[in-house]
Design a protein around this motif. Structure first.
Motif, PDB file in Angstrom:
ATOM      1  N   ILE A  66       0.740  -1.163   0.212  1.00 44.10           N
ATOM      2  CA  ILE A  66      -0.076   0.086   0.059  1.00 44.10           C
ATOM      3  C   ILE A  66       0.826   1.410   0.053  1.00 44.10           C
ATOM      4  CG2 ILE A  66      -1.530   1.539   1.220  1.00 44.10           C
ATOM      5  CD1 ILE A  66      -2.549  -1.328   1.597  1.00 44.10           C
ATOM      6  N   ALA A  67       1.805   1.237   0.742  1.00 44.28           N
ATOM      7  CA  ALA A  67       2.627   2.720   0.894  1.00 44.28           C
ATOM      8  C   ALA A  67       3.613   2.784  -0.482  1.00 44.28           C
ATOM      9  CB  ALA A  67       4.090   2.496   2.363  1.00 44.28           C
ATOM     10  N   VAL A  68       4.108   1.305  -1.095  1.00 48.96           N
ATOM     11  CA  VAL A  68       4.366   1.516  -2.260  1.00 48.96           C
ATOM     12  C   VAL A  68       3.744   2.180  -3.596  1.00 48.96           C
ATOM     13  CG1 VAL A  68       5.406   0.095  -4.178  1.00 48.96           C
ATOM     14  CG2 VAL A  68       6.558  -0.246  -1.702  1.00 48.96           C
ATOM     15  N   ALA A  69       1.820   1.920  -3.419  1.00 53.09           N
ATOM     16  CA  ALA A  69       1.167   2.519  -4.121  1.00 53.09           C
ATOM     17  C   ALA A  69       1.031   4.003  -3.711  1.00 53.09           C
ATOM     18  CB  ALA A  69      -0.251   1.266  -3.497  1.00 53.09           C
ATOM     19  N   VAL A  70       1.268   4.487  -2.661  1.00 52.03           N
ATOM     20  CA  VAL A  70       0.815   5.855  -2.125  1.00 52.03           C
ATOM     21  C   VAL A  70       2.585   6.718  -3.397  1.00 52.03           C
ATOM     22  CG1 VAL A  70       1.161   6.974  -0.364  1.00 52.03           C
ATOM     23  CG2 VAL A  70      -0.514   5.388  -0.950  1.00 52.03           C
ATOM     24  N   LEU A  71       3.581   6.401  -2.486  1.00 52.61           N
ATOM     25  CA  LEU A  71       4.215   6.273  -2.892  1.00 52.61           C
ATOM     26  C   LEU A  71       5.217   6.578  -4.611  1.00 52.61           C
ATOM     27  CD1 LEU A  71       6.495   4.491  -0.449  1.00 52.61           C
ATOM     28  CD2 LEU A  71       6.660   7.353  -0.973  1.00 52.61           C
TER      29      LEU A  71
ATOM     30  N   CYS B 159       3.944  10.250  -5.301  1.00 50.71           N
ATOM     31  CA  CYS B 159       4.502  11.676  -5.103  1.00 50.71           C
ATOM     32  C   CYS B 159       5.231  11.802  -5.768  1.00 50.71           C
ATOM     33  CB  CYS B 159       5.133  10.650  -3.447  1.00 50.71           C
ATOM     34  SG  CYS B 159       3.552  10.498  -2.557  1.00 50.71           S
ATOM     35  N   ASP B 160       4.503  12.190  -6.676  1.00 51.34           N
ATOM     36  CA  ASP B 160       5.069  12.918  -7.840  1.00 51.34           C
ATOM     37  C   ASP B 160       5.824  14.822  -8.341  1.00 51.34           C
ATOM     38  OD1 ASP B 160       3.018  13.893  -8.351  1.00 51.34           O
ATOM     39  OD2 ASP B 160       2.839  13.092 -10.377  1.00 51.34           O
ATOM     40  N   GLY B 161       5.415  15.360  -6.613  1.00 54.54           N
ATOM     41  CA  GLY B 161       5.144  17.015  -6.587  1.00 54.54           C
ATOM     42  C   GLY B 161       4.226  17.627  -7.341  1.00 54.54           C
ATOM     43  N   VAL B 162       3.257  16.733  -8.078  1.00 55.95           N
ATOM     44  CA  VAL B 162       2.376  17.138  -8.650  1.00 55.95           C
ATOM     45  C   VAL B 162       0.566  17.413  -7.726  1.00 55.95           C
ATOM     46  CG1 VAL B 162       1.229  17.594 -10.773  1.00 55.95           C
ATOM     47  CG2 VAL B 162       3.259  17.330 -10.530  1.00 55.95           C
ATOM     48  N   VAL B 163       0.486  16.327  -7.888  1.00 59.08           N
ATOM     49  CA  VAL B 163      -0.846  16.079  -7.070  1.00 59.08           C
ATOM     50  C   VAL B 163      -1.495  16.000  -5.560  1.00 59.08           C
ATOM     51  CG1 VAL B 163      -1.598  14.645  -9.178  1.00 59.08           C
ATOM     52  CG2 VAL B 163      -0.513  13.556  -7.252  1.00 59.08           C
ATOM     53  N   ASN B 164      -2.083  16.569  -5.176  1.00 63.08           N
ATOM     54  CA  ASN B 164      -1.943  16.658  -3.663  1.00 63.08           C
ATOM     55  C   ASN B 164      -2.527  15.135  -3.333  1.00 63.08           C
ATOM     56  OD1 ASN B 164      -4.682  16.773  -4.093  1.00 63.08           O
ATOM     57  ND2 ASN B 164      -4.824  18.602  -3.834  1.00 63.08           N
ATOM     58  N   VAL B 165      -2.707  15.223  -1.581  1.00 64.53           N
ATOM     59  CA  VAL B 165      -2.883  13.857  -1.261  1.00 64.53           C
ATOM     60  C   VAL B 165      -4.466  13.422  -1.891  1.00 64.53           C
ATOM     61  CG1 VAL B 165      -3.383  13.007   1.192  1.00 64.53           C
ATOM     62  CG2 VAL B 165      -1.101  14.156   0.642  1.00 64.53           C
ATOM     63  N   ALA B 166      -5.067  14.460  -1.307  1.00 66.23           N
ATOM     64  CA  ALA B 166      -6.418  14.071  -2.293  1.00 66.23           C
ATOM     65  C   ALA B 166      -6.545  13.542  -3.050  1.00 66.23           C
ATOM     66  CB  ALA B 166      -7.924  15.591  -1.769  1.00 66.23           C
ATOM     67  N   GLU B 167      -6.119  13.622  -4.374  1.00 62.40           N
ATOM     68  CA  GLU B 167      -6.286  13.464  -5.628  1.00 62.40           C
ATOM     69  C   GLU B 167      -5.460  12.269  -5.946  1.00 62.40           C
ATOM     70  OE1 GLU B 167      -5.427  17.641  -8.689  1.00 62.40           O
ATOM     71  OE2 GLU B 167      -3.762  16.787  -7.194  1.00 62.40           O
ATOM     72  N   ILE B 168      -4.036  11.685  -4.359  1.00 63.72           N
ATOM     73  CA  ILE B 168      -3.913   9.967  -4.677  1.00 63.72           C
ATOM     74  C   ILE B 168      -4.682   9.337  -4.051  1.00 63.72           C
ATOM     75  CG2 ILE B 168      -2.335   9.110  -3.669  1.00 63.72           C
ATOM     76  CD1 ILE B 168      -0.054  10.985  -3.135  1.00 63.72           C
ATOM     77  N   ALA B 169      -5.910   9.998  -3.036  1.00 60.80           N
ATOM     78  CA  ALA B 169      -6.443   9.237  -2.062  1.00 60.80           C
ATOM     79  C   ALA B 169      -7.776   8.832  -3.731  1.00 60.80           C
ATOM     80  CB  ALA B 169      -7.348  10.037  -1.081  1.00 60.80           C
ATOM     81  N   ASP B 170      -8.118   9.980  -3.812  1.00 59.19           N
ATOM     82  CA  ASP B 170      -9.293   9.092  -5.336  1.00 59.19           C
ATOM     83  C   ASP B 170      -8.394   8.212  -6.005  1.00 59.19           C
ATOM     84  OD1 ASP B 170     -10.493  11.611  -4.784  1.00 59.19           O
ATOM     85  OD2 ASP B 170     -10.073  12.872  -5.581  1.00 59.19           O
ATOM     86  N   ARG B 171      -7.287   8.076  -6.393  1.00 60.62           N
ATOM     87  CA  ARG B 171      -7.109   7.811  -7.531  1.00 60.62           C
ATOM     88  C   ARG B 171      -6.970   6.224  -6.955  1.00 60.62           C
ATOM     89  NH1 ARG B 171      -0.660   9.115  -9.883  1.00 60.62           N
ATOM     90  NH2 ARG B 171      -1.837  11.126 -10.752  1.00 60.62           N
ATOM     91  N   LEU B 172      -6.115   6.334  -6.202  1.00 62.25           N
ATOM     92  CA  LEU B 172      -5.761   4.829  -5.221  1.00 62.25           C
ATOM     93  C   LEU B 172      -7.759   4.271  -4.668  1.00 62.25           C
ATOM     94  CD1 LEU B 172      -2.682   5.151  -2.815  1.00 62.25           C
ATOM     95  CD2 LEU B 172      -3.194   4.287  -5.760  1.00 62.25           C
TER      96      LEU B 172
END
Lengths: 362, 91
Positions: free
Chosen positions: B40-45, B48-61
């Motif tokens: 799960i941490a790998v999927a989050v990391l 982490c491209d310095g462009v999308v925010n955490v909310a967008e990462i959560a949406d995606r996952l």
């Protein structure tokens, strides 16, 4: 029975034992190796490739002073090409803008600069080198300007512990991400100078208080790693994470060791990377197998619930203090020699013998 | 200095994240630190491209794993804040 062998995490390369500083707790052996016996560039590159091949993740470039080798950038570049995280462990007195640029361009990830105190008076006395402190401050700025990660290595002992708070402040001011506050470990030169270095119990308690408070205040700004002195400990450290489990060391002339002090142990034969591959030595060398795992242990380590937590502590310390490299590290409260170790610390720290035997080639 | 849903996380400059063939897992490398993040941490990391925010990462996952979005966001923030405390994630 011992578990299957896992890949090592890190390799420390002592590229040379030459160093302009004379710190009386140097981790190099008393018998320093000569420049003429050092491995050449091609051999170090082969060693790096072989080490990456057996799974190391971190390559530590150390010494002596590794910057006395003009091929350092070439070796760093090679390690980066092999995917390794590259770390330079340096006194930094030879760092200048041109060499910093070369190293950054080669892909160096991280620089660790040793500090011997918080001001020139204390630091230059401990290092036995004039203007060392000022040069280090300038070098720290170069590392920061180059955008590399910076750690300050603060080796602490009776004669500089009063500056610990100021050394932590210095790390913050220098823009370091991390400081390693390491009480001297007593092997080699430090063992020879133990009476001049060992802190009092009160000094140790004060240092621990300062580190605990600073960790809380500086979380997210400065990472503080803390190495406590064994002589006042209740349980031993898991030395090197266990003998030949995670780490190995290569001397300037190519001897491969499970730890930097291993040559003090009698009866072990350390093989050379010029004669056998890194992977074969790691897996099969008798010196690496000797204390690997738990099979070698005698009571009270044998059968102890902590046998795979502290791995019996440190073999070199067991030898230095008990005369038996296979004994339980006397830092452990279960060792029959534990009280003797604590008594030594109390006696020597109170004796006020402050003169150093500085590190030098004999 | 905690991360929030609006923070844009990235690896700290001195940290490297890569796959390690010898161990058959991803590793996070930092000074004197090796961390082996779980799947799960790998999927989050990887997000982490310095462009999308955490909310967008959560949406995606949440979409990818068909998981409740609020729970995913909470997990992302906890994991990223833990790494931020270790100075491995910046925002």
């Amino acid at each position: 029975m011992n578990a299957p062998l896992s890949p090592p995490l890190a390799m420390l390369m002592e590229l040379t034992h030459r160093c302009p500083l004379k710190c009386p707790y140097c981790s190099n052996p008393l018998a320093l190796e000569r420049a003429r016996d050092e491995l050449d560039t091609a051999t170090w590159k082969r060693v790096i490739t072989e080490a990456a091949g057996i799974g190391i993740l971190q390559a530590h470039f150390s010494g002596g002073e590794p910057m006395v080798r003009s091929d350092l950038p070439e070796l760093v570049r090679h390690a980066r090409a092999e995917g390794l995280y590259t770390n330079l462990i340096t006194s930094a007195v030879l760092l200048n803008p041109a060499r910093m640029a070369e190293l950054a361009e080669a892909g160096l990830d991280h620089v660790q600069i040793s500090f011997q105190g918080a001001d020139a008076a204390v630091a230059d006395h401990v290092a036995g080198f004039r203007d060392a402190h000022e040069k280090k401050l300038a070098a720290a700025q170069l590392v920061r300007d180059a955008g590399l990660a910076l750690t300050l290595n603060a080796v602490v002992h009776r004669q500089n512990l009063h500056q610990l708070s100021a050394m932590i402040d210095l790390a913050v001011d220098a823009g370091a991400q991390r400081i390693e506050v390491a009480h001297v470990q007593y092997y080699g030169w430090a063992l020879k100078n133990r009476a001049a270095l060992i802190p009092t119990r009160a000094q140790l308690d004060e240092a621990t208080r300062i580190v605990t408070a600073a960790r809380a205040n500086l979380a997210g700004t400065l990472t503080i790693d803390y190495v406590v002195p064994d002589y006042y400990a209740a349980r031993p450290k898991a030395c090197m994470g266990g003998w030949a489990r995670q780490f190995f060391n290569i001397t300037p002339s190519g001897k491969m060791l499970p730890c930097h002090a291993a040559e003090t142990l009698p009866g072990l034969v350390f093989e050379r990377v010029t004669e056998r591959s890194v992977g074969e030595i790691w897996a099969h060398s008798s010196a690496f197998e000797k204390y690997r795992g738990t099979g070698w242990m005698a009571p009270p380590c044998q059968g102890c619930a902590r046998a795979e937590i502290d791995w019996g502590g440190c073999r070199c310390q067991a030898l230095a203090l008990t005369g038996d490299a296979g004994a339980t590290d006397p830092a452990c409260g279960l060792s029959p020699d534990h009280a003797m170790m604590a008594a030594l610390a109390i006696a020597e720290s109170g004796a006020a013998v402050d003169d150093f035997a500085y590190r030098m080639i004999s | 200095m905690s991360l929030t849903a609006a923070s844009v996380p990235r690896l700290a400059r001195h940290v490297r994240f890569r796959f390690d063939a010898a161990r058959n897992c991803h590793v996070l490398l930092a000074p004197e630190r090796v961390i082996m993040p779980d799947a799960i941490a790998v999927a989050v990391l990887e997000c982490c491209d310095g462009v999308v925010n955490v909310a967008e990462i959560a949406d995606r996952l949440a979409t990818r794993y068909e998981a409740p979005r609020d729970a995913v966001l909470a997990d992302c923030l906890e994991m990223l804040n833990d790494l931020a405390d270790k100075s491995m994630i910046a925002s």
